[in-house]
Design a protein around this motif. Structure first.
Motif, PDB file in Angstrom:
ATOM      1  N   ILE A 315       0.810  -1.208   0.000  1.00 15.63           N
ATOM      2  CA  ILE A 315       0.000   0.000   0.000  1.00 15.63           C
ATOM      3  C   ILE A 315       0.851   1.270   0.000  1.00 15.63           C
ATOM      4  N   VAL A 316       2.020   1.180   0.576  1.00 15.02           N
ATOM      5  CA  VAL A 316       2.915   2.348   0.623  1.00 15.02           C
ATOM      6  C   VAL A 316       3.248   2.848  -0.787  1.00 15.02           C
ATOM      7  N   ALA A 317       3.065   1.978  -1.782  1.00 16.75           N
ATOM      8  CA  ALA A 317       3.390   2.376  -3.160  1.00 16.75           C
ATOM      9  C   ALA A 317       2.645   3.634  -3.601  1.00 16.75           C
ATOM     10  N   VAL A 318       1.504   3.922  -2.996  1.00 20.27           N
ATOM     11  CA  VAL A 318       0.742   5.098  -3.444  1.00 20.27           C
ATOM     12  C   VAL A 318       1.336   6.398  -2.915  1.00 20.27           C
ATOM     13  N   SER A 319       2.218   6.301  -1.920  1.00 17.43           N
ATOM     14  CA  SER A 319       2.543   7.518  -1.179  1.00 17.43           C
ATOM     15  C   SER A 319       3.676   8.353  -1.765  1.00 17.43           C
ATOM     16  N   LYS A 320       4.563   7.754  -2.540  1.00 21.13           N
ATOM     17  CA  LYS A 320       5.644   8.555  -3.117  1.00 21.13           C
ATOM     18  C   LYS A 320       5.954   8.084  -4.522  1.00 21.13           C
ATOM     19  N   LYS A 321       6.580   8.954  -5.299  1.00 16.85           N
ATOM     20  CA  LYS A 321       6.974   8.558  -6.649  1.00 16.85           C
ATOM     21  C   LYS A 321       8.095   7.531  -6.584  1.00 16.85           C
ATOM     22  N   MET A 322       8.270   6.807  -7.669  1.00 23.64           N
ATOM     23  CA  MET A 322       9.342   5.820  -7.715  1.00 23.64           C
ATOM     24  C   MET A 322      10.690   6.521  -7.614  1.00 23.64           C
ATOM     25  N   SER A 323      11.559   5.957  -6.795  1.00 21.20           N
ATOM     26  CA  SER A 323      12.900   6.536  -6.665  1.00 21.20           C
ATOM     27  C   SER A 323      13.754   6.102  -7.852  1.00 21.20           C
ATOM     28  N   TYR A 324      14.834   6.836  -8.062  1.00 21.10           N
ATOM     29  CA  TYR A 324      15.774   6.478  -9.128  1.00 21.10           C
ATOM     30  C   TYR A 324      16.255   5.039  -8.924  1.00 21.10           C
ATOM     31  N   GLY A 325      16.568   4.706  -7.676  1.00 21.23           N
ATOM     32  CA  GLY A 325      17.082   3.371  -7.372  1.00 21.23           C
ATOM     33  C   GLY A 325      16.091   2.285  -7.711  1.00 21.23           C
ATOM     34  N   GLN A 326      14.822   2.532  -7.385  1.00 19.08           N
ATOM     35  CA  GLN A 326      13.800   1.529  -7.696  1.00 19.08           C
ATOM     36  C   GLN A 326      13.687   1.325  -9.207  1.00 19.08           C
ATOM     37  N   ARG A 327      13.732   2.433  -9.942  1.00 14.17           N
ATOM     38  CA  ARG A 327      13.607   2.328 -11.401  1.00 14.17           C
ATOM     39  C   ARG A 327      14.774   1.531 -11.986  1.00 14.17           C
ATOM     40  N   ARG A 328      15.977   1.821 -11.497  1.00 16.01           N
ATOM     41  CA  ARG A 328      17.154   1.103 -11.994  1.00 16.01           C
ATOM     42  C   ARG A 328      17.061  -0.386 -11.639  1.00 16.01           C
ATOM     43  N   ALA A 329      16.634  -0.664 -10.424  1.00 11.28           N
ATOM     44  CA  ALA A 329      16.530  -2.064  -9.997  1.00 11.28           C
ATOM     45  C   ALA A 329      15.543  -2.821 -10.874  1.00 11.28           C
ATOM     46  N   LEU A 330      14.420  -2.175 -11.187  1.00 16.12           N
ATOM     47  CA  LEU A 330      13.433  -2.823 -12.056  1.00 16.12           C
ATOM     48  C   LEU A 330      14.017  -3.070 -13.446  1.00 16.12           C
ATOM     49  N   GLN A 331      14.764  -2.082 -13.945  1.00 15.74           N
ATOM     50  CA  GLN A 331      15.366  -2.242 -15.280  1.00 15.74           C
ATOM     51  C   GLN A 331      16.328  -3.430 -15.306  1.00 15.74           C
ATOM     52  N   PHE A 332      17.162  -3.521 -14.292  1.00 17.94           N
ATOM     53  CA  PHE A 332      18.127  -4.621 -14.258  1.00 17.94           C
ATOM     54  C   PHE A 332      17.422  -5.964 -14.071  1.00 17.94           C
ATOM     55  N   TYR A 333      16.425  -5.941 -13.234  1.00 14.59           N
ATOM     56  CA  TYR A 333      15.679  -7.177 -13.013  1.00 14.59           C
ATOM     57  C   TYR A 333      15.000  -7.624 -14.316  1.00 14.59           C
TER      58      TYR A 333
END
Ligand code: SF4
Ligand code: SF4
Length: 421
Positions: A315-333
């Motif tokens: 649920i916390v996903a609604v509270s802030k924009k995606m961080s740079y780190g999260q975006r990079r991690a998703l890309q690598f994954y």
């Protein structure tokens, strides 16, 4: 904020690929294989370390219902929580996750008459006794929209759809279903079947349903575009995530333009190999949810949340924009699973000369391997006719050649058959 060191992660990803040879990487397709190999090469530990130091990440413990965000579900004009509740496992988990989700502002619940052979709806009835007026309930005509290639395509009758709806109402002990949906449409013929509109009109007139929806896992862009074009549908429920092909996004945008509500399922499906990780998987899971919420075509997401902890993390996903780190991690994954992850595009099924339901079988395999729902997956596989199963496959390899993402489809099919036949 400390950004993830992308060079470091990239090197680790390479090591992970080396750890399994190319052939092994393609063939070792059990859910644990990817997660385990990522863990063994240190990739995941490095990601976890970066996030431990990232102070910008939202904290689960501080989230309350006032932090929940809501969007409008297309022309239904219903106000739905960005993170909603997928109830496919509720008969196994009990009501604790749903109660917690409700406390945190979740107001949309999606179930199906086929989930747990009606037990999802039965379990939900206990919750609805107290909260019916505070939540929006969506369910599905599970497995009822029979299709055959010859005319008439649709074998289901209006009476069967009406009975299915009344059985759902009875199991949930409620008077009205907010959104009634076709379950798992694969083609425009199902979406356009006159029997659907006839049943819906009669049910709506009787005050038993409010809005019409269609759910889809296969040929999704065709199903969504057909639903939008028909003008009959208020809602589409779609499998969509950071691995989805571009034509799925285009179809969602078409739905948005037509003011059709877009609900997303399987948002974190691609991350399931990490589900048993001991490291803070919530960071990537939240990233995957945020990735979807960045699309303004989307109304809400219905993740399956099997515990109070998962509810609080998601649920916390609604509270802030995606961080740079999260975006990079998703890309690598995404790179790591590129040759393993089935996008459910349906191309293999369309091309199979023997009528094997390839895409469905791979989806059931995911339920079995990644979700651990061995009984549900086996039951789905065994509900296929023999000609639709791997028993009818002659290993011609056409599906392998047809897959736009170069998956070893035949290998996966035979694994699925060995597990579920
Ligand atoms: S290998 Fe089997 S499933 Fe694949 S196209 Fe040939 S017959 Fe169909
Ligand atoms: S195996 Fe390949 S072709 Fe078949 S549905 Fe998955 S991604 Fe599409």
């Amino acid at each position: 904020m400390k950004n993830m060191n992308s060079e470091n992660i990239s090197n680790l990803l390479e090591k992970q690929r080396e750890h399994l040879s190319r052939r092994e990487f393609i063939q070792k397709t059990s859910a644990g294989a990817i997660g385990a190999s990522l863990a063994m090469c240190g990739w995941w530990d490095a990601v976890a370390q970066e996030f431990k130091e990232d102070e910008s990440l939202p904290k689960e413990e501080s989230f309350t219902a006032k932090d929940m965000k809501y969007r409008i579900l297309g022309r239904t004009e219903l106000k739905v929580s960005e993170i909603s509740f997928g109830a496919i496992q509720i008969h196994n988990t009990g009501l604790a996750p749903l109660n917690r989700a409700f406390e945190l502002g979740v107001n949309y619940i999606d179930t199906a008459s086929g989930y747990g052979r009606g037990n999802s709806e039965r379990t939900l009835s206990e919750f609805l006794k107290e909260h019916r007026k505070d939540v929006i309930v969506a369910t599905k005509w599970s497995g009822l929209l029979g299709y055959k290639k010859e005319e008439p395509h649709i074998t289901t009758t209006k009476e069967e759809l009406i009975k299915s709806t009344e059985d759902s109402l009875s199991r949930m002990q409620t008077d009205v279903i907010d959104v009634i949906q076709i379950h798992g449409a694969k083609m425009a013929e199902q979406v356009n079947a006159p029997v659907v509109q006839e049943a819906f009109d009669e049910l709506k007139k009787a005050g038993k349903v409010r809005f019409l929806g269609v759910t889809t896992h296969t040929n999704q862009h065709k199903v969504i575009n057909a639903a939008v074009k028909s003008g009959a549908y208020d809602v589409v429920l779609v499998a969509y995530n950071f691995m989805s092909p571009k034509n799925h996004k285009e179809a969602l945008d078409n739905a948005k333009k037509a003011n059709v509500g877009v609900v997303i399922m399987k948002a974190v499906k691609a991350l399931r190999p990490l589900a048993k990780s001991t490291t803070p998987k919530s960071v990537l899971f939240q990233g995957a949810l945020k990735w979807i919420l960045e699309h303004d075509s989307v109304s809400n997401i219905i993740p399956t949340m099997a515990s109070v902890q998962e509810v609080e993390e998601d649920i916390v996903a609604v509270s802030k924009k995606m961080s740079y780190g999260q975006r990079r991690a998703l890309q690598f994954y995404a790179q790591a699973i590129d040759r393993d992850y089935c996008r459910m595009c349906g191309t293999c099924t369309e091309n199979c000369p023997r009528g094997v339901e390839v895409t469905d079988i791979l989806r059931y395999r995911t339920y079995y391997v990644a979700d651990g729902d061995t009984a549900g997956a086996t039951s789905l596989y065994r509900s296929l006719t023999k000609d639709q199963t791997v028993a009818n496959c002659d290993k011609c390899g056409v599906c392998n050649d047809a897959c736009p993402y170069h998956l070893d489809v035949v290998e996966k099919l035979y694994q699925a058959h060995a597990m579920m036949a």
